[in-house]
Design a protein around this motif. Structure first.
Motif, short mmCIF file in Angstrom:
data_model
loop_
_atom_site.label_atom_id
_atom_site.label_comp_id
_atom_site.label_asym_id
_atom_site.label_seq_id
_atom_site.Cartn_x
_atom_site.Cartn_y
_atom_site.Cartn_z
N MET A 141 -6.24 2.37 3.42
CA MET A 141 -7.05 1.56 2.51
C MET A 141 -7.01 2.09 1.09
O MET A 141 -7.10 1.35 0.12
CB MET A 141 -8.49 1.48 3.02
CG MET A 141 -8.66 0.56 4.21
SD MET A 141 -10.39 0.22 4.63
CE MET A 141 -10.84 1.77 5.41
N ALA A 142 -6.84 3.40 0.95
CA ALA A 142 -6.81 4.01 -0.38
C ALA A 142 -5.46 3.85 -1.07
O ALA A 142 -5.39 3.81 -2.31
CB ALA A 142 -7.16 5.49 -0.29
N LEU A 143 -4.37 3.74 -0.30
CA LEU A 143 -3.03 3.76 -0.87
C LEU A 143 -2.80 2.70 -1.97
O LEU A 143 -2.27 3.04 -3.04
CB LEU A 143 -1.99 3.60 0.24
CG LEU A 143 -0.53 3.54 -0.23
CD1 LEU A 143 -0.14 4.83 -0.95
CD2 LEU A 143 0.40 3.28 0.95
N LEU A 158 1.03 10.39 -4.96
CA LEU A 158 1.89 10.07 -3.83
C LEU A 158 2.16 11.29 -2.96
O LEU A 158 2.30 11.18 -1.74
CB LEU A 158 3.21 9.47 -4.33
CG LEU A 158 3.12 8.05 -4.87
CD1 LEU A 158 4.48 7.59 -5.36
CD2 LEU A 158 2.58 7.07 -3.83
N THR A 159 2.26 12.45 -3.58
CA THR A 159 2.44 13.67 -2.79
C THR A 159 1.22 13.94 -1.92
O THR A 159 1.36 14.29 -0.74
CB THR A 159 2.70 14.87 -3.72
OG1 THR A 159 3.88 14.63 -4.47
CG2 THR A 159 2.87 16.15 -2.90
N ILE A 160 0.04 13.77 -2.48
CA ILE A 160 -1.18 13.95 -1.70
C ILE A 160 -1.21 12.98 -0.52
O ILE A 160 -1.52 13.35 0.62
CB ILE A 160 -2.43 13.77 -2.58
CG1 ILE A 160 -2.51 14.86 -3.65
CG2 ILE A 160 -3.70 13.76 -1.73
CD1 ILE A 160 -2.63 16.25 -3.10
N LEU A 208 -3.91 3.75 -5.51
CA LEU A 208 -3.41 4.95 -6.17
C LEU A 208 -2.64 4.59 -7.43
O LEU A 208 -2.17 3.45 -7.60
CB LEU A 208 -2.52 5.74 -5.22
CG LEU A 208 -3.16 6.27 -3.93
CD1 LEU A 208 -2.13 7.04 -3.10
CD2 LEU A 208 -4.36 7.15 -4.22
N THR A 209 -2.46 5.56 -8.32
CA THR A 209 -1.69 5.34 -9.55
C THR A 209 -0.19 5.41 -9.32
O THR A 209 0.58 5.07 -10.22
CB THR A 209 -2.09 6.38 -10.60
OG1 THR A 209 -1.84 7.70 -10.08
CG2 THR A 209 -3.57 6.25 -10.95
N ASP A 244 7.35 -2.45 -5.85
CA ASP A 244 6.38 -3.25 -6.60
C ASP A 244 5.68 -2.43 -7.68
O ASP A 244 5.27 -2.95 -8.72
CB ASP A 244 5.33 -3.84 -5.66
CG ASP A 244 5.89 -4.96 -4.81
OD1 ASP A 244 7.02 -5.42 -5.08
OD2 ASP A 244 5.20 -5.39 -3.85
N LYS A 245 5.55 -1.13 -7.40
CA LYS A 245 4.85 -0.24 -8.34
C LYS A 245 5.81 0.44 -9.32
O LYS A 245 5.40 1.30 -10.10
CB LYS A 245 4.09 0.84 -7.56
CG LYS A 245 3.05 0.29 -6.60
CD LYS A 245 1.89 -0.38 -7.33
CE LYS A 245 0.80 -0.82 -6.34
NZ LYS A 245 -0.37 -1.40 -7.03
#
Length: 313
Positions: free
Chosen positions: A205-207, A217-219, A210-211, A154-155
């Protein structure tokens, strides 16, 4: 259904029985290693399976997994003894502990499993373990394991990139779950579960916000991967403390059924919310909230109140 029976009969539940039978010392560490290998193996192989699926569809993936599973059967028969006494050994860390693992017919095993469940279900500790492990399955296999690749699509990420992300999480799971086993041997498992579930909930909740670039994504992969199955060793230790070493593998088997029920719920619900809402935002926020609740619930699990636990002898 056959796949479900097969996966339910091995891995976490069987690992608990093996650890209790073969180890007295370092149980948390060994359970961490076994749990880490379970999750890490599945995540590491995902890119290869994604490549097979992309090249030839789903049938080559099923054939490859079946062949790999079949190849393990002779290795288990030839290299893995049933009990320490079968090779003249005693459990690791035991001075003179006898090998008292129950031996009986299949019907006895069924009666023991159901009788143990009936007794354990009358205790708050069982339901707290069951509920927290339900959330564990919801927030790992069910949501992330099933829907993360779709979320990445989706991203705008490619299938192989998403598979690589899961593989990276698997590598860090090996570190995190093994470290969790080491910590479980030394610290209060309830506090460890509180930390694991709470941090997992916050990361989920943060995922969606993210950009989805390589850095973010690595973090996430490192942070979430360290926590993927870190909950297993503390949960097994609490089962041992509350239900005894003989009954703990059986009780943990029923608790692990809660894990798979949570995974099934998230797999289905995540897809429904994606179809209805057009995104995974609600599914991941819900999983995060459940993680926070599970962290709080873990603090209420009792420790060592075996006299109040009417489980099977």
């Amino acid at each position: 259904m056959l796949s479900g029976f097969g996966s339910g009969a091995v891995a976490l539940v069987l690992g608990t029985a093996v650890v209790n039978r073969w180890f007295v010392a370092r149980r948390g560490l060994v359970m961490g290693l076994l749990s880490a290998s379970t999750a890490t193996g599945s995540l590491i192989f995902l890119p290869a399976m994604a490549a097979l699926a992309q090249a030839g569809g789903w049938r080559p993936v099923v054939i490859a997994v079946s062949a790999a599973s079949a190849a393990l059967i002779p290795l288990v028969l030839l290299l893995l003894p049933e009990r320490p006494a079968d090779i003249g050994q005693k459990p690791y860390g035991a001075a003179d502990a006898p090998d008292d693992a129950p031996r009986g017919r299949a019907i006895d095993a069924v009666r023991l499993a159901l009788g143990t469940l009936a007794g354990a279900a009358r205790t708050p500790a069982f339901w707290l373990l069951f509920a927290t492990f339900f959330v564990c399955g919801f927030t790992t296999n069910g949501l992330v394991g099933t829907h993360l690749i779709s979320l990445c699509a989706d991203k705008g990420l490619l299938l192989m990139q998403a598979g690589g992300l899961l593989a990276l999480m698997g590598l860090f799971d090996m570190v995190g779950t093994t470290a969790s086993g080491w910590l479980t041997d030394r610290y209060d498992p309830r506090k460890l579960l509180f930390a694991y579930y709470s941090l997992r909930g916050l990361s989920l909740m943060a995922l969606p916000f993210l950009t989805f670039d390589a850095f973010s994504l690595t973090i996430f992969a490192v942070f979430y991967g360290l926590d993927w199955l870190a909950t297993v060793p503390p949960t097994v230790r609490l089962a041992n403390e509350n239900f005894g070493e003989r009954n703990a593998p059986i009780v943990f088997g029923w608790v692990a059924a809660g894990h798979q029920a949570g995974a099934a719920t998230a797999a289905f619900l995540g897809g429904v919310l994606r179809d209805v809402q057009g995104s995974y935002l609600q599914a991941f926020v819900l999983a995060g909230v459940l993680g926070l609740f599970a962290g709080a619930a873990a603090l209420w699990i009792g420790r060592g109140d075996r006299e109040a636990v009417p489980v099977a002898a």
